[in-house]
Design a protein around this motif. Structure first.
Motif, PDB file in Angstrom:
ATOM      1  N   GLN A 187       0.869  -1.171   0.000  1.00 40.85           N
ATOM      2  CA  GLN A 187       0.000   0.000   0.000  1.00 40.85           C
ATOM      3  C   GLN A 187       0.911   1.227   0.000  1.00 40.85           C
ATOM      4  OE1 GLN A 187      -3.673  -0.189   2.126  1.00 40.85           O
ATOM      5  NE2 GLN A 187      -3.748   2.020   2.396  1.00 40.85           N
ATOM      6  N   CYS A 188       1.332   1.723   1.150  1.00 39.16           N
ATOM      7  CA  CYS A 188       2.247   2.877   1.127  1.00 39.16           C
ATOM      8  C   CYS A 188       3.668   2.432   0.812  1.00 39.16           C
ATOM      9  CB  CYS A 188       2.181   3.663   2.433  1.00 39.16           C
ATOM     10  SG  CYS A 188       3.252   3.060   3.762  1.00 39.16           S
ATOM     11  N   GLY A 189       4.041   1.226   1.239  1.00 42.34           N
ATOM     12  CA  GLY A 189       5.334   0.650   0.919  1.00 42.34           C
ATOM     13  C   GLY A 189       6.437   0.857   1.926  1.00 42.34           C
ATOM     14  N   TYR A 190       6.243   1.710   2.920  1.00 49.15           N
ATOM     15  CA  TYR A 190       7.338   2.038   3.822  1.00 49.15           C
ATOM     16  C   TYR A 190       7.905   0.813   4.542  1.00 49.15           C
ATOM     17  CZ  TYR A 190      10.370   4.767   6.753  1.00 49.15           C
ATOM     18  OH  TYR A 190      11.486   5.283   7.359  1.00 49.15           O
ATOM     19  N   CYS A 191       7.048  -0.060   5.006  1.00 50.79           N
ATOM     20  CA  CYS A 191       7.498  -1.215   5.784  1.00 50.79           C
ATOM     21  C   CYS A 191       7.900  -2.405   4.917  1.00 50.79           C
ATOM     22  CB  CYS A 191       6.390  -1.660   6.737  1.00 50.79           C
ATOM     23  SG  CYS A 191       4.967  -2.405   5.891  1.00 50.79           S
ATOM     24  N   GLN A 192       7.666  -2.319   3.631  1.00 51.79           N
ATOM     25  CA  GLN A 192       7.751  -3.515   2.794  1.00 51.79           C
ATOM     26  C   GLN A 192       9.134  -4.117   2.662  1.00 51.79           C
ATOM     27  OE1 GLN A 192       5.023  -5.299   1.818  1.00 51.79           O
ATOM     28  NE2 GLN A 192       4.079  -3.803   3.172  1.00 51.79           N
ATOM     29  N   SER A 193      10.201  -3.329   2.689  1.00 55.14           N
ATOM     30  CA  SER A 193      11.518  -3.965   2.606  1.00 55.14           C
ATOM     31  C   SER A 193      11.744  -4.848   3.834  1.00 55.14           C
ATOM     32  CB  SER A 193      12.638  -2.937   2.442  1.00 55.14           C
ATOM     33  OG  SER A 193      12.655  -2.013   3.501  1.00 55.14           O
ATOM     34  N   GLY A 194      11.334  -4.379   4.992  1.00 55.07           N
ATOM     35  CA  GLY A 194      11.448  -5.204   6.201  1.00 55.07           C
ATOM     36  C   GLY A 194      10.533  -6.413   6.154  1.00 55.07           C
ATOM     37  N   GLN A 195       9.330  -6.231   5.625  1.00 56.29           N
ATOM     38  CA  GLN A 195       8.393  -7.355   5.487  1.00 56.29           C
ATOM     39  C   GLN A 195       8.988  -8.421   4.561  1.00 56.29           C
ATOM     40  OE1 GLN A 195       5.576  -7.624   7.191  1.00 56.29           O
ATOM     41  NE2 GLN A 195       4.999  -5.542   7.725  1.00 56.29           N
ATOM     42  N   ILE A 196       9.546  -7.984   3.447  1.00 60.75           N
ATOM     43  CA  ILE A 196      10.136  -8.924   2.493  1.00 60.75           C
ATOM     44  C   ILE A 196      11.334  -9.641   3.110  1.00 60.75           C
ATOM     45  CG2 ILE A 196      11.454  -9.053   0.324  1.00 60.75           C
ATOM     46  CD1 ILE A 196       9.454  -6.891  -0.755  1.00 60.75           C
ATOM     47  N   MET A 197      12.181  -8.909   3.814  1.00 63.71           N
ATOM     48  CA  MET A 197      13.350  -9.538   4.439  1.00 63.71           C
ATOM     49  C   MET A 197      12.923 -10.600   5.454  1.00 63.71           C
ATOM     50  SD  MET A 197      15.867  -8.144   2.849  1.00 63.71           S
ATOM     51  CE  MET A 197      17.307  -8.629   3.780  1.00 63.71           C
ATOM     52  N   SER A 198      11.884 -10.301   6.225  1.00 60.55           N
ATOM     53  CA  SER A 198      11.395 -11.293   7.192  1.00 60.55           C
ATOM     54  C   SER A 198      10.722 -12.465   6.481  1.00 60.55           C
ATOM     55  CB  SER A 198      10.428 -10.636   8.184  1.00 60.55           C
ATOM     56  OG  SER A 198      11.141  -9.764   9.033  1.00 60.55           O
ATOM     57  N   ALA A 199       9.961 -12.187   5.423  1.00 62.69           N
ATOM     58  CA  ALA A 199       9.306 -13.265   4.668  1.00 62.69           C
ATOM     59  C   ALA A 199      10.345 -14.218   4.074  1.00 62.69           C
ATOM     60  CB  ALA A 199       8.428 -12.678   3.568  1.00 62.69           C
ATOM     61  N   VAL A 200      11.433 -13.675   3.571  1.00 61.12           N
ATOM     62  CA  VAL A 200      12.507 -14.521   3.032  1.00 61.12           C
ATOM     63  C   VAL A 200      13.116 -15.358   4.153  1.00 61.12           C
ATOM     64  CG1 VAL A 200      14.815 -14.484   1.991  1.00 61.12           C
ATOM     65  CG2 VAL A 200      12.993 -13.041   1.055  1.00 61.12           C
ATOM     66  N   GLY A 201      13.296 -14.759   5.323  1.00 67.43           N
ATOM     67  CA  GLY A 201      13.796 -15.520   6.468  1.00 67.43           C
ATOM     68  C   GLY A 201      12.879 -16.676   6.819  1.00 67.43           C
ATOM     69  N   LEU A 202      11.585 -16.412   6.831  1.00 66.83           N
ATOM     70  CA  LEU A 202      10.603 -17.463   7.138  1.00 66.83           C
ATOM     71  C   LEU A 202      10.677 -18.585   6.117  1.00 66.83           C
ATOM     72  CD1 LEU A 202       8.098 -18.778   8.433  1.00 66.83           C
ATOM     73  CD2 LEU A 202       6.702 -17.151   7.133  1.00 66.83           C
ATOM     74  N   LEU A 203      10.614 -18.234   4.825  1.00 71.32           N
ATOM     75  CA  LEU A 203      10.597 -19.261   3.783  1.00 71.32           C
ATOM     76  C   LEU A 203      11.934 -20.001   3.681  1.00 71.32           C
ATOM     77  CD1 LEU A 203       8.492 -17.397   1.103  1.00 71.32           C
ATOM     78  CD2 LEU A 203       7.779 -19.342   2.529  1.00 71.32           C
ATOM     79  N   SER A 204      12.992 -19.397   4.161  1.00 69.07           N
ATOM     80  CA  SER A 204      14.284 -20.092   4.209  1.00 69.07           C
ATOM     81  C   SER A 204      14.281 -21.188   5.264  1.00 69.07           C
ATOM     82  CB  SER A 204      15.412 -19.097   4.514  1.00 69.07           C
ATOM     83  OG  SER A 204      15.538 -18.171   3.466  1.00 69.07           O
ATOM     84  N   GLU A 205      13.516 -20.964   6.321  1.00 64.43           N
ATOM     85  CA  GLU A 205      13.410 -21.943   7.407  1.00 64.43           C
ATOM     86  C   GLU A 205      12.281 -22.941   7.193  1.00 64.43           C
ATOM     87  OE1 GLU A 205      12.943 -20.028  11.201  1.00 64.43           O
ATOM     88  OE2 GLU A 205      14.601 -18.643  10.813  1.00 64.43           O
ATOM     89  N   ASN A 206      11.216 -22.487   6.538  1.00 61.33           N
ATOM     90  CA  ASN A 206       9.992 -23.276   6.433  1.00 61.33           C
ATOM     91  C   ASN A 206       9.370 -23.022   5.061  1.00 61.33           C
ATOM     92  OD1 ASN A 206       7.439 -24.410   6.672  1.00 61.33           O
ATOM     93  ND2 ASN A 206       6.980 -23.464   8.637  1.00 61.33           N
ATOM     94  N   ALA A 207       9.547 -23.963   4.152  1.00 64.76           N
ATOM     95  CA  ALA A 207       9.119 -23.777   2.764  1.00 64.76           C
ATOM     96  C   ALA A 207       7.608 -23.733   2.584  1.00 64.76           C
ATOM     97  CB  ALA A 207       9.706 -24.881   1.885  1.00 64.76           C
ATOM     98  N   LYS A 208       6.853 -24.311   3.514  1.00 61.92           N
ATOM     99  CA  LYS A 208       5.393 -24.341   3.399  1.00 61.92           C
ATOM    100  C   LYS A 208       4.755 -23.979   4.739  1.00 61.92           C
ATOM    101  CE  LYS A 208       3.356 -27.176   0.738  1.00 61.92           C
ATOM    102  NZ  LYS A 208       2.747 -28.321   0.084  1.00 61.92           N
ATOM    103  N   PRO A 209       4.891 -22.734   5.152  1.00 65.49           N
ATOM    104  CA  PRO A 209       4.348 -22.361   6.461  1.00 65.49           C
ATOM    105  C   PRO A 209       2.826 -22.298   6.461  1.00 65.49           C
ATOM    106  CG  PRO A 209       5.149 -20.422   5.337  1.00 65.49           C
ATOM    107  CD  PRO A 209       5.532 -21.604   4.486  1.00 65.49           C
ATOM    108  N   THR A 210       2.242 -22.638   7.588  1.00 64.84           N
ATOM    109  CA  THR A 210       0.798 -22.495   7.769  1.00 64.84           C
ATOM    110  C   THR A 210       0.484 -21.022   8.036  1.00 64.84           C
ATOM    111  OG1 THR A 210       0.898 -22.778  10.164  1.00 64.84           O
ATOM    112  CG2 THR A 210       0.658 -24.803   8.822  1.00 64.84           C
TER     113      THR A 210
END
Length: 154
Positions: A97-120
């Protein structure tokens, strides 16, 4: 004091006083502005970067504590398979939406998917809990992570 940092695959020598947050070195010294300042107390996640592949809050990571770790910022996310999939999902689903938080959101999402390929859904919500979005696009962020997992699985 001069410190050598490994950032996005390159070595940089920077002058910084002990106690300087990594965030300020990335933004002010190295002029990489994709990593954002949000709260300064590691509560919002806007400043998330990876140290040796692990998401950390750069506003509370001090320059002298980085050592030999490889720092990865949002500017290099497209270079990894998971990062590229997350960015593709974000675009496909118009997560931002505004985008301000999105780089941090993406960095955390990559961290999650690196640990867990199919998270609930519950695992996504738990992992992403420390990333604030003032626009409250949490459902779109969750959907983006699920879509990225699908892209990676294909």
């Amino acid at each position: 004091m001069t410190i050598s940092l490994k950032l996005n695959g390159q070595t940089h020598d920077v002058d910084a006083e002990p106690g300087t947050p990594l965030l300020w070195v990335i933004r002010d010294e190295l002029k990489m502005t994709g990593t954002k300042f949000g709260c300064g107390v590691a509560s919002c996640g806007a400043c998330t970067v990876h140290l040796d592949g692990e998401p950390v809050r750069s506003c509370q990571t001090y320059i002298e504590d980085v050592g030999e770790a490889e720092i990865t910022t949002i500017e290099a996310m497209e270079d990894s398979e998971i990062g590229a999939a997350v960015q593709q999902a974000w675009v496909e689903l118009d997560v931002v939406q505004c985008g301000y938080c999105q780089s941090g959101q993406i960095m955390s999402a990559v961290g999650l998917l690196s640990e867990n390929a199919k998270p609930t859904v519950e695992e996504i919500d738990s992992y992403m809990h420390g990333n604030a979005c003032r626009c409250a696009t949490y459902q779109r962020i969750r959907a983006g992570i699920q879509r990225a997992a699908e892209i990676l699985e294909a």
